[in-house]
Design a protein around this motif. Structure first.
Motif, PDB file in Angstrom:
ATOM      1  N   TYR A 119       0.869  -1.029   0.083  1.00  0.00           N
ATOM      2  CA  TYR A 119       0.107   0.033   0.074  1.00  0.00           C
ATOM      3  C   TYR A 119       0.906   1.357  -0.192  1.00  0.00           C
ATOM      4  O   TYR A 119       2.047   1.253   0.599  1.00  0.00           O
ATOM      5  CB  TYR A 119      -0.954   0.045   1.319  1.00  0.00           C
ATOM      6  N   LEU A 120       0.419   2.408  -0.696  1.00  0.00           N
ATOM      7  CA  LEU A 120       0.906   3.708  -0.453  1.00  0.00           C
ATOM      8  C   LEU A 120      -0.019   4.974  -0.696  1.00  0.00           C
ATOM      9  O   LEU A 120      -1.166   4.268  -1.098  1.00  0.00           O
ATOM     10  CB  LEU A 120       2.294   3.861  -1.358  1.00  0.00           C
ATOM     11  N   ASN A 121       0.379   6.036  -0.439  1.00  0.00           N
ATOM     12  CA  ASN A 121      -0.649   6.962  -0.531  1.00  0.00           C
ATOM     13  C   ASN A 121      -0.235   7.742  -1.877  1.00  0.00           C
ATOM     14  O   ASN A 121       0.865   8.035  -1.904  1.00  0.00           O
ATOM     15  CB  ASN A 121      -0.586   7.846   0.692  1.00  0.00           C
ATOM     16  N   ILE A 122      -1.330   8.332  -2.618  1.00  0.00           N
ATOM     17  CA  ILE A 122      -0.978   9.383  -3.474  1.00  0.00           C
ATOM     18  C   ILE A 122      -2.214  10.377  -3.190  1.00  0.00           C
ATOM     19  O   ILE A 122      -3.377   9.795  -3.308  1.00  0.00           O
ATOM     20  CB  ILE A 122      -1.146   8.763  -4.878  1.00  0.00           C
ATOM     21  N   ARG A 123      -1.903  11.704  -3.179  1.00  0.00           N
ATOM     22  CA  ARG A 123      -3.071  12.542  -2.923  1.00  0.00           C
ATOM     23  C   ARG A 123      -3.815  12.709  -4.274  1.00  0.00           C
ATOM     24  O   ARG A 123      -3.179  12.608  -5.422  1.00  0.00           O
ATOM     25  CB  ARG A 123      -2.247  13.892  -2.558  1.00  0.00           C
ATOM     26  N   SER A 124      -5.316  13.045  -4.127  1.00  0.00           N
ATOM     27  CA  SER A 124      -5.753  13.277  -5.246  1.00  0.00           C
ATOM     28  C   SER A 124      -5.107  14.402  -6.223  1.00  0.00           C
ATOM     29  O   SER A 124      -5.477  14.369  -7.538  1.00  0.00           O
ATOM     30  CB  SER A 124      -7.263  13.865  -4.791  1.00  0.00           C
ATOM     31  N   SER A 125      -4.576  15.431  -5.959  1.00  0.00           N
ATOM     32  CA  SER A 125      -3.918  16.321  -6.638  1.00  0.00           C
ATOM     33  C   SER A 125      -2.657  16.144  -7.579  1.00  0.00           C
ATOM     34  O   SER A 125      -2.435  16.430  -8.409  1.00  0.00           O
ATOM     35  CB  SER A 125      -3.607  17.787  -5.994  1.00  0.00           C
ATOM     36  N   GLU A 126      -2.257  14.762  -7.154  1.00  0.00           N
ATOM     37  CA  GLU A 126      -0.884  14.443  -7.494  1.00  0.00           C
ATOM     38  C   GLU A 126      -1.095  13.511  -8.828  1.00  0.00           C
ATOM     39  O   GLU A 126      -2.149  12.975  -9.218  1.00  0.00           O
ATOM     40  CB  GLU A 126      -0.100  13.571  -6.519  1.00  0.00           C
ATOM     41  N   ARG A 127       0.012  13.562  -9.752  1.00  0.00           N
ATOM     42  CA  ARG A 127       0.265  12.661 -10.689  1.00  0.00           C
ATOM     43  C   ARG A 127       1.450  11.519 -10.595  1.00  0.00           C
ATOM     44  O   ARG A 127       2.033  11.523  -9.283  1.00  0.00           O
ATOM     45  CB  ARG A 127       0.850  13.464 -11.964  1.00  0.00           C
ATOM     46  N   TYR A 128       1.253  10.252 -11.037  1.00  0.00           N
ATOM     47  CA  TYR A 128       2.186   9.540 -10.819  1.00  0.00           C
ATOM     48  C   TYR A 128       2.738   8.580 -12.178  1.00  0.00           C
ATOM     49  O   TYR A 128       2.401   8.796 -13.029  1.00  0.00           O
ATOM     50  CB  TYR A 128       1.703   8.356  -9.734  1.00  0.00           C
ATOM     51  N   ALA A 129       4.070   7.871 -11.729  1.00  0.00           N
ATOM     52  CA  ALA A 129       4.415   6.992 -12.745  1.00  0.00           C
ATOM     53  C   ALA A 129       4.768   5.657 -12.343  1.00  0.00           C
ATOM     54  O   ALA A 129       4.837   5.498 -10.890  1.00  0.00           O
ATOM     55  CB  ALA A 129       5.814   7.884 -13.508  1.00  0.00           C
ATOM     56  N   ILE A 130       4.953   4.684 -13.286  1.00  0.00           N
ATOM     57  CA  ILE A 130       5.277   3.222 -12.790  1.00  0.00           C
ATOM     58  C   ILE A 130       6.485   3.081 -13.398  1.00  0.00           C
ATOM     59  O   ILE A 130       6.804   2.848 -14.532  1.00  0.00           O
ATOM     60  CB  ILE A 130       4.107   2.401 -13.010  1.00  0.00           C
TER      61      ILE A 130
END
Lengths: 20, 293
Positions: B184-195
């Protein structure tokens, strides 16, 4: 250029759950 | 495989809708058992919508007929692990159930994406041994986390890492933790992410990426694509949904591709997202596979 590949059987599945 | 299974469900829905003189249905989410903490409904829904469309059944919000259902791990008659999707067609006016039907998804990569699996699967020469390992892996997930690197076990050569940050800003590796065998991890709604897809094996791999049951190419101009190639002992960063070979649409937590206008009705869950990467050996056609294949 595209190179045609063959693939084998699944070796690992990794999932991560993210909470917002 | 998911489309084939949902094609069968669509046929059943089509017959029942025809009998009611209706040409449209509304789709409700497909639920997973709480203990799975899975979120495959968007993937199921997108494939089901495509299969219904092929059979001239429209998906429309105001329709009188509603399709809803659930899914979970099951075994087929031969003892093979499957995901069983159970769909029902409901008359919203009367609350009456008009039809119901179960279909099985038996492709292991599809299964892993729908349930959010974390497991190492040995390349056993004996099919029964491999099946046992798969059932064990599905029922007892084995996520291993070292800071931000997430793998299916301490010795596994395959891993993923999530890089996240503010929209328009720098992205950095995000630390994960293991709860009940899952990462599990947290990503805030305003953030973008990459894998980041990591391959420490001495051979190239085909990596299949799914987010909430939707494949990386679900919104692509090349829906026939299914995986990305990661060379031996290297890694690659996937920054967004594939659109064309030159363009990706960045991963954001709150929505699926904005430019995919036809997918407006497909919305991410407000609280949980699930990213799944599957790894298999790959080799050029005409070349040599790894010895254990």
């Amino acid at each position: 250029a595209e190179v045609e590949r063959k693939t084998g059987r699944l070796r690992a599945a990794i999932s991560v759950r993210y909470t917002k | 495989d998911l489309n084939r299974a949902l094609g069968k469900l669509s046929e059943r829905i089509k017959r029942a809708a025809d009998a009611e003189g209706e040409t449209a249905v509304v789709l409700s989410p497909f639920t997973a058992p709480q203990r799975m903490a899975a979120n495959g409904s968007p993937g199921i829904r997108k494939a089901l919508e495509a299969e219904l469309k092929r059979r001239d059944v429209l998906v429309k919000n105001g329709a009188r007929l509603e399709v809803k259902g659930d899914y979970g791990e099951a075994e087929d008659p031969a003892g093979k692990a499957v995901v069983r999707i159970h769909g029902r067609l409901i008359d919203r006016d009367s609350g009456r159930s008009l039809a119901e039907h179960s279909v099985d998804v038996d492709n292991l990569t599809s299964i892993a994406g729908l349930v959010g699996a974390t497991m190492s699967v040995p390349i056993e020469p004996v099919p029964a041994d491999r099946e046992r390992a798969i059932r064990e892996g599905l029922s007892r997930p084995s996520a291993h986390v070292s800071s931000s690197r997430i793998s299916a076990g301490p010795k596994s050569p395959f891993a993923i890492e999530i890089l996240a940050g503010p929209s328009g800003g720098a992205i950095r590796p995000r630390t994960a933790e293991v709860i009940n065998g899952q990462a599990y991890l947290n990503i805030r709604s305003s953030e973008r992410y990459a894998i980041k897809l990591i391959n420490d094996a001495p051979f190239e791999v085909a990596a299949t990426l799914m987010i909430d049951g939707l494949g990386l190419f679900a919104f692509s101009e090349h829906p026939e694509y299914s995986y990305v190639i990661i060379p031996a002992r290297s890694s690659g960063v996937i920054t967004g949904w594939h659109r064309t070979n030159d363009e990706a649409e960045e991963f954001v937590v709150t929505e699926y591709p904005r430019s995919a206008a036809a997918e407006r009705s497909l919305a991410p869950s407000p609280d949980l997202g699930v990213i799944t990467a599957c790894f298999a050996a790959a080799w050029p056609a005409g070349g040599n596979p790894p010895l254990d294949e």
